[in-house]
Design an enzyme around this catalytic site. Structure first.
Site, PDB file in Angstrom:
ATOM      1  CG  HIS A 277      -4.274   6.960   6.040  1.00 36.59           C
ATOM      2  ND1 HIS A 277      -4.957   6.152   5.328  1.00 36.59           N
ATOM      3  CD2 HIS A 277      -3.433   6.225   6.880  1.00 36.59           C
ATOM      4  CE1 HIS A 277      -4.358   4.863   5.285  1.00 36.59           C
ATOM      5  NE2 HIS A 277      -3.517   4.900   6.254  1.00 36.59           N
ATOM      6  CB  SER A 278      -2.003   6.736   3.002  1.00 38.55           C
ATOM      7  OG  SER A 278      -1.314   6.144   1.908  1.00 38.55           O
ATOM      8  CB  ILE A 279      -1.077   9.615  -1.032  1.00 42.43           C
ATOM      9  CG1 ILE A 279      -0.913  10.474  -1.995  1.00 42.43           C
ATOM     10  CG2 ILE A 279      -2.826   9.409  -1.134  1.00 42.43           C
ATOM     11  CD1 ILE A 279       0.766  10.626  -1.977  1.00 42.43           C
TER      12      ILE A 279
END
Length: 322
Positions: free
Chosen positions: A115-117
């Site tokens: 998820h995300s970074i």
């Protein structure tokens, strides 16, 4: 409320047979949560910036029970060790961390759900080491952002001085203490209500600890230095070349309510290259905000289950050295 909600998280782990995993690395212990059978190589789960392994607590129970997952606290986050004094956190460190994880277990390949970074770094890892990644699932972010030169220089000039040496122990003593319900509100509001209040408890279980000097108050566990990570700086051409190299089955789920944070052209061109070079690349949009996999996992799980049913094969995962 604090103890009730923390027991709720503990009971959720117990209900699903989750085991805490402790991996000794040169800088200290990497801590994770192992879900599912122990005789299978797990899909490694990477959380986003300033989150932790609890990010996947509400999604994993909705996925096939015969698949193993290992959600880790990236160093400096959750319960994993902090980097030594004098060392700054850098996003590319995640690539080395994944190699260390593979070396520890004796894996020749790795599967990633992020998820995300964490998703950005999974994309980079798969582009740099395409022969070592056999499955890729990414939530909300696809790749490193392409920013205007002025913004790149501002981020570097702002963040790099903040990574200079300082006494992290002294800083920790000076950090303010808050009541548990205040942390819930800080997290809920700080992420623009992307994390529901109920979901906050799964992150806070690994993000804060009771302060023995003040009854009823809590302090953060995470290393304060993770706040000053300036991200990645490179060209659109590098991202496109990575897209050409990623051949593993790849599911990219974008949330409907989260902006792209860059010129949409860069995002679309990367997707076009992935589609052209990888017939097992799937791109879909799900309702929700940035943390949809945590706050509304029932909206994310169906697409993940369908993807795993098509591309996960048990015989390919019977290779763990445990």
């Amino acid at each position: 409320m604090a103890e009730t909600k923390r027991r709720m998280v503990q009971r959720n782990d117990e209900l699903h047979g989750v085991h805490e995993e402790r991996i000794s690395l040169p800088f200290g212990d990497l801590i994770g949560k192992w879900w599912g059978p122990r005789d299978l190589r797990p899909i490694v789960c990477l959380h986003g910036w300033m989150d932790n392994a609890g990010s996947f607590d509400r999604l994993l129970p909705l996925l096939p029970r015969d698949i193993s997952f290992l959600a880790i606290d990236i160093p400096g986050h959750g319960r994993s060790a902090h980097l030594p004094a004098g060392v700054a956190y850098y996003a590319l460190d995640t690539l080395r961390l994944l190699l260390q994880l593979m070396q520890h277990y004796g894996w020749s390949r790795i599967s990633l759900m992020s998820h995300s970074i964490g998703a950005v770094m999974s994309y980079v890892f798969a582009g740099v080491f395409p022969d070592r990644v056999d499955l890729l699932i990414s939530f909300d972010l696809l790749k490193p952002f392409i920013l205007d030169p002025d913004m790149v220089l501002f981020l570097l000039s702002d963040s790099l001085p903040k990574t200079l040496d300082y006494d992290t122990r002294a800083e920790k003593k000076q950090e303010k203490l808050f009541a548990y319900d205040e942390y819930v509100e800080h997290m809920h509001a700080g992420f623009h209500e992307s994390i529901s209040r109920e979901a906050c408890h799964h992150l806070l279980y690994r993000a804060v600890e009771p302060a023995p000097e003040r009854e009823g108050m809590y302090r953060r566990i995470a290393d304060v230095r993770i706040r000053h990570n300036h991200g990645l700086v490179w060209s659109h051409d590098v991202n496109l070349e990575m897209a050409r190299r990623i051949r593993a089955p790849f599911l990219y789920l974008k949330t409907a309510e989260t902006p792209l944070f860059e010129d949409p052209q860069y995002h679309q061109e990367t997707i076009d290259v992935l589609v052209a070079h990888n017939d097992r690349f799937v791109h879909d949009v799900v309702e929700g905000k940035h943390h949809a996999h945590l706050s509304t996992p029932e909206k994310v799980a169906p697409a993940v289950c369908t993807f795993l049913q098509r591309h996960w094969r048990k015989e390919q995962y019977l290779v763990s050295k445990l």
